[in-house]
Each structure stands twice: as structure tokens, then as C-alpha cells.
Design a protein around this motif. Structure first.
Motif, PDB file in Angstrom:
ATOM      1  N   LEU A 133      -2.974  17.427  -3.426  1.00  0.00           N
ATOM      2  CA  LEU A 133      -2.360  16.312  -2.703  1.00  0.00           C
ATOM      3  C   LEU A 133      -3.044  16.110  -1.353  1.00  0.00           C
ATOM      4  O   LEU A 133      -3.120  17.042  -0.553  1.00  0.00           O
ATOM      5  N   ASP A 134      -3.513  14.894  -1.107  1.00  0.00           N
ATOM      6  CA  ASP A 134      -4.153  14.556   0.175  1.00  0.00           C
ATOM      7  C   ASP A 134      -3.211  13.645   0.953  1.00  0.00           C
ATOM      8  O   ASP A 134      -3.042  12.476   0.614  1.00  0.00           O
ATOM      9  N   GLU A 135      -2.577  14.188   1.962  1.00  0.00           N
ATOM     10  CA  GLU A 135      -1.607  13.483   2.819  1.00  0.00           C
ATOM     11  C   GLU A 135      -0.479  12.827   1.997  1.00  0.00           C
ATOM     12  O   GLU A 135      -0.272  11.616   2.059  1.00  0.00           O
ATOM     13  N   PRO A 136       0.271  13.619   1.223  1.00  0.00           N
ATOM     14  CA  PRO A 136       1.327  13.038   0.380  1.00  0.00           C
ATOM     15  C   PRO A 136       2.515  12.518   1.170  1.00  0.00           C
ATOM     16  O   PRO A 136       3.307  11.739   0.643  1.00  0.00           O
ATOM     17  N   THR A 137       2.682  12.947   2.440  1.00  0.00           N
ATOM     18  CA  THR A 137       3.874  12.548   3.190  1.00  0.00           C
ATOM     19  C   THR A 137       3.709  11.192   3.875  1.00  0.00           C
ATOM     20  O   THR A 137       4.671  10.669   4.430  1.00  0.00           O
ATOM     21  N   ASN A 138       2.482  10.619   3.833  1.00  0.00           N
ATOM     22  CA  ASN A 138       2.308   9.272   4.377  1.00  0.00           C
ATOM     23  C   ASN A 138       3.195   8.290   3.610  1.00  0.00           C
ATOM     24  O   ASN A 138       3.285   8.357   2.380  1.00  0.00           O
ATOM     25  N   HIS A 139       3.829   7.394   4.309  1.00  0.00           N
ATOM     26  CA  HIS A 139       4.667   6.328   3.729  1.00  0.00           C
ATOM     27  C   HIS A 139       5.989   6.830   3.153  1.00  0.00           C
ATOM     28  O   HIS A 139       6.671   6.088   2.447  1.00  0.00           O
ATOM     29  N   LEU A 140       6.346   8.088   3.422  1.00  0.00           N
ATOM     30  CA  LEU A 140       7.636   8.595   2.952  1.00  0.00           C
ATOM     31  C   LEU A 140       8.631   8.586   4.106  1.00  0.00           C
ATOM     32  O   LEU A 140       8.310   9.020   5.215  1.00  0.00           O
ATOM     33  N   ASP A 141       9.847   8.124   3.831  1.00  0.00           N
ATOM     34  CA  ASP A 141      10.890   8.221   4.854  1.00  0.00           C
ATOM     35  C   ASP A 141      11.553   9.596   4.758  1.00  0.00           C
ATOM     36  O   ASP A 141      11.154  10.445   3.945  1.00  0.00           O
ATOM     37  N   LEU A 142      12.551   9.815   5.611  1.00  0.00           N
ATOM     38  CA  LEU A 142      13.152  11.144   5.719  1.00  0.00           C
ATOM     39  C   LEU A 142      13.736  11.623   4.396  1.00  0.00           C
ATOM     40  O   LEU A 142      13.517  12.767   3.982  1.00  0.00           O
ATOM     41  N   ALA A 143      14.479  10.748   3.700  1.00  0.00           N
ATOM     42  CA  ALA A 143      15.113  11.147   2.435  1.00  0.00           C
ATOM     43  C   ALA A 143      14.057  11.533   1.399  1.00  0.00           C
ATOM     44  O   ALA A 143      14.200  12.538   0.689  1.00  0.00           O
ATOM     45  N   ALA A 144      12.987  10.737   1.288  1.00  0.00           N
ATOM     46  CA  ALA A 144      11.927  11.029   0.322  1.00  0.00           C
ATOM     47  C   ALA A 144      11.175  12.299   0.690  1.00  0.00           C
ATOM     48  O   ALA A 144      10.784  13.083  -0.180  1.00  0.00           O
ATOM     49  N   LEU A 145      10.958  12.518   1.998  1.00  0.00           N
ATOM     50  CA  LEU A 145      10.308  13.747   2.455  1.00  0.00           C
ATOM     51  C   LEU A 145      11.103  14.976   2.030  1.00  0.00           C
ATOM     52  O   LEU A 145      10.547  15.948   1.503  1.00  0.00           O
ATOM     53  N   GLU A 146      12.399  14.930   2.267  1.00  0.00           N
ATOM     54  CA  GLU A 146      13.245  16.075   1.928  1.00  0.00           C
ATOM     55  C   GLU A 146      13.296  16.288   0.422  1.00  0.00           C
ATOM     56  O   GLU A 146      13.320  17.426  -0.063  1.00  0.00           O
ATOM     57  N   TRP A 147      13.301  15.187  -0.348  1.00  0.00           N
ATOM     58  CA  TRP A 147      13.294  15.312  -1.813  1.00  0.00           C
ATOM     59  C   TRP A 147      11.998  15.973  -2.275  1.00  0.00           C
ATOM     60  O   TRP A 147      12.014  16.885  -3.115  1.00  0.00           O
ATOM     61  N   LEU A 148      10.859  15.517  -1.732  1.00  0.00           N
ATOM     62  CA  LEU A 148       9.563  16.069  -2.127  1.00  0.00           C
ATOM     63  C   LEU A 148       9.476  17.551  -1.766  1.00  0.00           C
ATOM     64  O   LEU A 148       8.980  18.366  -2.556  1.00  0.00           O
ATOM     65  N   GLU A 149       9.950  17.914  -0.579  1.00  0.00           N
ATOM     66  CA  GLU A 149       9.939  19.322  -0.183  1.00  0.00           C
ATOM     67  C   GLU A 149      10.749  20.166  -1.160  1.00  0.00           C
ATOM     68  O   GLU A 149      10.292  21.229  -1.595  1.00  0.00           O
ATOM     69  N   GLY A 150      11.936  19.691  -1.510  1.00  0.00           N
ATOM     70  CA  GLY A 150      12.778  20.428  -2.452  1.00  0.00           C
ATOM     71  C   GLY A 150      12.105  20.575  -3.804  1.00  0.00           C
ATOM     72  O   GLY A 150      12.132  21.654  -4.421  1.00  0.00           O
ATOM     73  N   PHE A 151      11.473  19.499  -4.282  1.00  0.00           N
ATOM     74  CA  PHE A 151      10.793  19.530  -5.578  1.00  0.00           C
ATOM     75  C   PHE A 151       9.669  20.555  -5.578  1.00  0.00           C
ATOM     76  O   PHE A 151       9.555  21.393  -6.485  1.00  0.00           O
ATOM     77  N   GLY A 164       0.818  -1.219   0.000  1.00  0.00           N
ATOM     78  CA  GLY A 164       0.000   0.000   0.000  1.00  0.00           C
ATOM     79  C   GLY A 164       0.844   1.258   0.000  1.00  0.00           C
ATOM     80  O   GLY A 164       0.558   2.218  -0.720  1.00  0.00           O
ATOM     81  N   GLY A 165       1.914   1.267   0.803  1.00  0.00           N
ATOM     82  CA  GLY A 165       2.792   2.428   0.861  1.00  0.00           C
ATOM     83  C   GLY A 165       3.513   2.666  -0.451  1.00  0.00           C
ATOM     84  O   GLY A 165       3.664   3.815  -0.895  1.00  0.00           O
ATOM     85  N   GLN A 166       3.954   1.597  -1.109  1.00  0.00           N
ATOM     86  CA  GLN A 166       4.635   1.734  -2.399  1.00  0.00           C
ATOM     87  C   GLN A 166       3.677   2.256  -3.468  1.00  0.00           C
ATOM     88  O   GLN A 166       4.056   3.073  -4.312  1.00  0.00           O
ATOM     89  N   LYS A 167       2.415   1.803  -3.424  1.00  0.00           N
ATOM     90  CA  LYS A 167       1.429   2.288  -4.394  1.00  0.00           C
ATOM     91  C   LYS A 167       1.163   3.780  -4.194  1.00  0.00           C
ATOM     92  O   LYS A 167       0.996   4.525  -5.168  1.00  0.00           O
ATOM     93  N   THR A 168       1.132   4.215  -2.930  1.00  0.00           N
ATOM     94  CA  THR A 168       0.931   5.639  -2.654  1.00  0.00           C
ATOM     95  C   THR A 168       2.086   6.458  -3.222  1.00  0.00           C
ATOM     96  O   THR A 168       1.877   7.520  -3.829  1.00  0.00           O
TER      97      THR A 168
END
Length: 664
Positions: A200-218, A179-183
Motif C-alpha cells: 500500500l502506497d499512502e492508503p490513508t489519503n482521501h480517508l476521513d476519520l471513520a474510514a481510517l479507523e475502519w481500515l486500521e481495525g481491518f 480522484g479520492g473516490q477512485k483511490t
């Protein structure tokens, strides 16, 4: 009737990217919200916040066109492309991850097909509409290039890797993912589809720290328009610049990110409370005057005041409207304490091998700890990438998973209270009341209902089946159970998942005052900052301990990276003389004309840089004047300023192009 031609400024002012007008939503007789109106301009980064159940997701679905409003309308500017990411996503068919990502570029494939047709058409230079077709070809080529049409493969790879996918997963079927990978796959698809408006509805669910920081930068660099629902306060502060709170069936609009919103909301509530109290004092004073003088010499004046007061109380006086007492949402009332006092040493790990035994009997080791100690009262945040073994360590400590080796020692009189991430400890067939009483069989129904009331379960809510609850409601049941456990070492696995911001803040408050020790896994950096005094970072098959919270850890990492960069720079500079000596004969041997031309080029480049800076400042001032004119609805000024803005913007683009040509 004649037609007016709108200048670019007036057109921008009147044509927002999104306009929401008088929106209302009812499910049967239940009102979710009503009279919701706001506008979103191009480039806005907007957060929707509010308690679970306030209607945030419903509002987002209406904007996306997935649900219909009961009243009102949503207007999108013509040609606006919208991408919507739901909390729960589904992929159909047998497509691989890469094939799903290629589908996101359907709009570019259409552009490419039209470009090929135009290429055939403009081959005939004698055609009467050749110039028109050439202009269209130039416009489409620019759009295709700006949208990344020539680097689709690189964009897909960059986005998937940024969100934590590895190349081995690129050609796996998405339907077989967790489920997390599909999100995360759905989030990648949304980002790659190059929308004008991203929902985006709760896009940070299932993201680890590295992915969170990447998404924020993007998202910070992305020039599109964003409306996001998130309970990650750190994420909201770094990405959004405007906040709309959904509460009590309506909205409040605030100009600022999350922390600014908190400040502005407190100021707004304080002002309203003062207005309410002043009006209540006025009402009391007026009523007292009426009682004293209604039958006396000043009866005419008293009756006049009574008439005006009644008009105000009945809402019939437009000049003196009745002020309502500011409402505060119901809050969790948590209480956590322990009467058990542990020894000074709470937990010791020494060469502790964390992993699991696979179905085929093979042992899979995730990481090994060095010698780590946790002292009484310490609060340790266990951090690391998804899949690194954080949850496995917690489950090993409570005895659900067998260790692969090494030692884990609990200190004297240490008792663990465990909170599971996926609510695995809840019995879905039980009612809410039964689940609480299962933890403490001696707890009577009255005491249990009182406890559940502090967790916002009232009336018949306590008889709901756990299986019928939302994720946030299940989290509240699990937290209620946690307060009944007698332990003095809290082991918490993602305790803020599914909790709204108010509930997270309530949990932070009680954990700050907790007298025992806490070991927890979380990706909520705001929560980690509030609670942790130690970080255990899982990386590279081991664990690194850091004394401090997340912000202090991030600052130390940045300082370390800067030190490495400086050292690398000094190393390169130390080699420079030898390189320069080798290069000198070549430089000295250059023709004088070439040297003069190089100096001339540098002077022109510096002059352009100064001019660009000046034009950017002028453009910023003009934008401020233009916004003020929009607010004042000064149409002549809007038209004049809009024309000036367009001309200045065009000149700035020319200077940018000149600078880029010289610098390349």
C-alpha cells in the motif's frame, strides 16, 4: 548427491515470504538506492518511511514487479498472491463499483470452477485415484471457505461501507468518480483480492476519520503480510510492528512501530556519533604521536602507527573500518509569527449556515453551527466525515463562498492567512521564485532564495514551474508563502497533505510556537494531538465543540459508549428476575439426565479453555526458542523445534475444534 528433507522449522526459517537481495535502482547516472537487502516473514506488518524522494515508492513498485531493479533481485515464495495500491489509480472501462469489486475474486472463481470439476470426478467412488481427488477436494473446499468464498456479497458490502461508500454509489461507473473516490475504490479492491502480500502506497489519503479507523481495525485483524508507505504516524503506530527507513540511498531496519522506531533510531544515532567521535579522537592522537616521534628515537613505532592509520583511512583494514559521521536529512526551517495582536474574541459563529448554491440555483445546506466562539491563541481542529462541509466553512470564512444564513463575526483586528488544501491559490505557470515574490513584491531575489532554501529549494530548483512540482514540493511553496502573509488567524485546510513525516514535524513545531490563533482541517490525528486544544466535530448537520485534542476526544467517546453499554446491561439485568421466574418451571421440569449432561458439557468446556490457554503459552515459548535458533543458525535445533512446533500447533487446532463444537 542426496537430497535432505527439511523439517517445517528449517523450511520456515529459509523460506521467507519475500526476500530482497542487493537491490539497486538508478535513473541514468542518478542513484536512488543501492545494496538494499531484507526479508519479510509471513504475517509481518512493515512500514517504509523516509523523506519524499528517498525512493520508497520506487522500492514498493520493484517489489510489486511494476519496475525492474538496476541490480539485485526480489524473490517471492512460490504461489504468493500480491496486491499493490499506487498513490494515483486509474480504472478503465465502463464497469460499476460493484462489478470492479467482483473482479477482485477471480482467484475464488477459479477455485469454484475446479471444485465443480472435482465434484463430478469424485462421484465415481470406484475410480483408482478417488482418495487423491477427495483429499484435493477437501483441501480446496477449506481454502474456498477460509477465503470467504461463501460470503462474497457480504464482504464487498462491508468493505465498501467501511471505506465510506453508500449503497447509491455501488452501481455507479467508477470512471465518473472523483480522484479520492477512485483511490478508495482501488483500496477496497486490494483488500478484497485476499492477497498474501499487500503493498500500500499512502492508503490513508482521501480517508476521513471513520474510514481510517475502519481500515486500521481491518489491517490489525488481517493475518496477511503488509508493506505500507504512509506519513500518517498514528496509523503506522496502530498497524505496523516493524519499520524500514529509506534514506541516503540505503535502508535501516528497526523492530517496532513508528514511535519505537523513533526511539531506536535516536539510540542508534547516539551510539554511532560516540563511535565516530571516539575514532576521530584516536586519529588525532595517532597523528600527534606520528608528528612527535617520526624523526626521533621512536620513529619505527611512529612509522608502524602511520602505516596502520593509512590502511584504516584507505579502507584496507578489515579490523578497523572508518566510521562515518551519522547523517541527518535536510529539514524544513519554518518560521511563523505575527506582529498583529487581535482582540480577545477572534471568531464568533451563530446559526451560521454552511453550504453552496448548485448549478441549477438550488441551495444545498451542509450544516448549521450553534453559537461557537474562538478566543485569541486558541487552536481549533475542524473534524468530520468527507463531504460534511469542513472545507466549505473555511472557504466561506475567507469570502470565496457565500453563506446561506446566520452570522460569522471576526473579532477586532483579526486578519486571516489561508492555506488551501488543493494548492488552489498557487499559479501553476509561475516559477517557484515568482510565486514567493508574488506574495511579497518587495522581496528581493537574494532574500527570496534564502527563504526558499529553508524550504529545501536550492540552486536551480527555484526556477522550476509550479506545474512541474510534486505534491510535496507544492506544499512547501504554499507554506513558504504562508510565512510571508501578515495575518494573525491561520486558516489551514489539510496542511499536512503531501508532506513527509519530517516536514510534518517541522510544521508542528512552528505552529506550537505561533502566537496567533489557528483554525484547521486535518485527518492527521497525530498532528491534531500536537496542535489542537479544541475540537469542532461536524456531524448530523451541526457542530459539537469539545475542549481537548483528538486522543482526549476519542477517550471521552469511548467512556461515553462504555457508560451506555453499562446502562443497557443494568436495564437488562433489572428485567432478569421476571424472565427467570417465567423460565424456572421449564428448567425445573427438565429431566435429571439433561441437567447432568449440561453440567458435564460445561465442565468439559472449562477444561478445554484451560488446556487451550496452556497450549498457547507453550506455543509462544516454543516460537521464541525457534526464533533464537534461527538467529543462531542452529540447524539441528531448528529442525527439532520446528517439528515440535508443528505437532503442538496441530494439537491446539484439535482442541479449538473440540471447544467450538461444545460451545456452539
Amino acid at each position: 548427491m542426496g537430497h535432505r528433507v527439511l523439517g517445517p522449522g528449517l523450511y520456515y526459517c529459509l523460506m521467507s515470504l519475500l526476500t530482497v537481495s542487493q537491490l539497486a535502482k538508478f535513473y541514468g547516472a542518478e542513484k536512488i538506492f543501492s545494496d538494499v537487502s531484507f526479508q519479510v516473514a509471513k504475517g509481518d506488518k512493515l512500514a517504509l518511511v523516509g523523506m519524499n524522494g528517498a525512493g520508497k515508492s520506487t522500492l514498493l513498485k520493484i517489489i510489486a514487479g511494476i519496475e525492474r531493479p538496476s541490480e539485485g533481485r526480489v524473490h517471492l515464495a512460490r504461489g504468493t498472491r500480491v496486491a499493490y495500491l499506487a498513490q494515483e489509480v486509474r480504472f478503465s472501462g465502463q464497469l460499476t463499483l460493484w462489478q470492479e469489486m467482483e473482479r477482485a475474486f477471480a482467484h475464488l472463481n477459479e477455485l469454484s470452477a475446479e471444485l465443480r470439476k472435482l465434484e463430478e470426478a469424485i462421484a465415481d467412488t470406484q475410480a483408482p485415484d478417488w482418495e487423491k481427488r477427495m483429499a484435493r477436494y477437501g483441501e480446496l473446499t477449506a481454502r474456498f471457505e477460509h477465503s470467504g468464498g461463501y460470503e462474497i456479497e457480504q464482504r464487498i458490502k462491508r468493505t465498501l461501507q467501511g471505506l465510506g461508500f453508500v449503497e447509491e454509489q455501488f452501481h455507479q461507473q467508477v470512471e465518473k468518480f472523483s480522484g479520492g473516490q477512485k483511490t478508495r475504490a482501488a483500496l477496497a479492491y486490494s483488500l478484497l483480492s485476499d492477497p498474501d502480500l499487500l503493498l500500500l502506497d499512502e492508503p490513508t489519503n482521501h480517508l476521513d476519520l471513520a474510514a481510517l479507523e475502519w481500515l486500521e481495525g481491518f489491517l490489525r485483524q488481517w493475518d496477511g503480510t503488509l508493506i505500507v508507505i504512509s506519513h500518517d504516524r498514528y496509523f503506522l503506530d496502530r498497524v505496523t510492528k516493524r519499520t524500514i527507513e529509506v534514506a541516503f540511498g540505503t535502508i535501516e531496519d528497526y523492530a517496532g512501530g513508528y514511535n519505537k522506531y523513533l526511539q531506536l533510531k535516536a539510540e542508534r544515532m547516539e551510539l554511532r556519533l560516540k563511535q565516530f567521535e571516539a575514532q576521530q579522537a584516536f586519529i588525532a592522537k595517532t597523528e600527534e604521536f606520528i608528528r612527535r616521534f617520526k624523526a626521533g628515537q621512536r620513529s619505527k613505532e611512529a612509522k608502524g602507527r602511520e602505516k596502520r592509520l593509512n590502511r584504516m583511512l584507505e579502507g584496507k583494514d578489515p579490523k578497523n573500518t572508518l566510521v562515518e559521521r551519522p547523517k541527518d536529512p535536510a529539514k524544513l526551517k519554518l518560521f511563523l509569527d505575527t506582529q498583529l495582536r487581535s482582540g480577545e474574541l477572534v471568531l464568533k459563529l451563530d446559526g451560521f449556515k454552511v453550504g453552496y448554491t448548485a448549478a441549477n440555483g438550488r441551495q444545498v445546506q451542509l450544516f448549521t453551527t450553534p453559537e461557537l466562539e474562538m478566543r485569541r491563541g486558541e487552536r481549533v481542529a475542524l473534524m468530520g466525515a468527507n463531504g460534511s462541509g469542513k472545507t466549505t466553512l473555511l472557504r466561506t470564512l475567507i469570502g470565496e463562498v457565500q453563506p446561506l444564513g446566520g452570522r460569522a463575526l471576526l473579532g477586532h483586528n483579526v486578519h486571516i492567512s489561508y492555506y488551501a488544501q488543493g494548492h488552489d491559490s498557487l499559479r501553476m505557470e509561475n516559477t517557484v521564485l515568482e510565486e514567493v515574490q508574488r506574495i511579497d513584491p518587495l522581496l528581493g531575489e537574494t532574500a527570496a532564495r534564502t527563504l526558499l532554501g529553508r524550504f529545501l529549494f536550492s540552486g536551480d530548483d527555484v526556477f522550476k514551474r509550479v506545474s512541474d512540482l510534486s505534491g510535496g514540493e507544492r506544499s512547501r511553496v504554499a507554506l513558504a508563502q504562508l510565512t510571508l502573509l501578515p495575518g494573525n488567524l491561520l486558516v489551514l485546510d489539510e496542511p499536512t497533505n503531501h508532506l513527509d513525516i519530517d516536514a510534518r514535524e517541522a510544521l508542528e513545531g512552528v505552529l506550537k510556537d505561533y502566537s496567533g490563533s489557528i483554525l484547521f482541517v486535518s485527518h492527521d490525528r497525530y498532528f491534531i494531538d500536537a496542535i489542537a486544544d479544541t475540537i469542532w466535530m461536524v456531524e448530523g448537520g451541526s457542530v459539537r465543540s469539545f475542549a481537548g485534542n483528538y486522543s482526549e476526544y476519542a477517550a471521552a467517546q469511548e467512556q461515553q459508549n462504555n457508560a451506555r453499554s453499562e446502562e443497557s446491561k443494568r436495564s437488562n439485568e433489572s428485567k432478569a428476575p421476571a424472565n427467570a421466574a417465567k423460565a424456572a418451571p421449564t428448567a425445573a421440569g427438565r429431566p435429571a439426565a439433561d441437567v447432568a449432561e449440561e453440567r458435564k458439557r460445561k465442565r468439559r468446556q472449562q477444561a478445554l479453555e484451560a488446556e487451550v490457554a496452556m497450549l498457547e503459552n507453550e506455543l509462544a515459548k516454543l516460537k521464541a526458542d525457534f526464533d533464537a535458533a534461527c538467529a543462531a543458525q542452529d540447524v539441528p535445533k531448528i529442525t527439532t523445534l520446528g517439528t515440535q512446533y508443528a505437532e503442538l500447533e496441530s494439537l491446539l487446532a484439535q482442541r479449538y475444534d473440540e471447544w467450538a463444537a461444545i460451545a456452539s
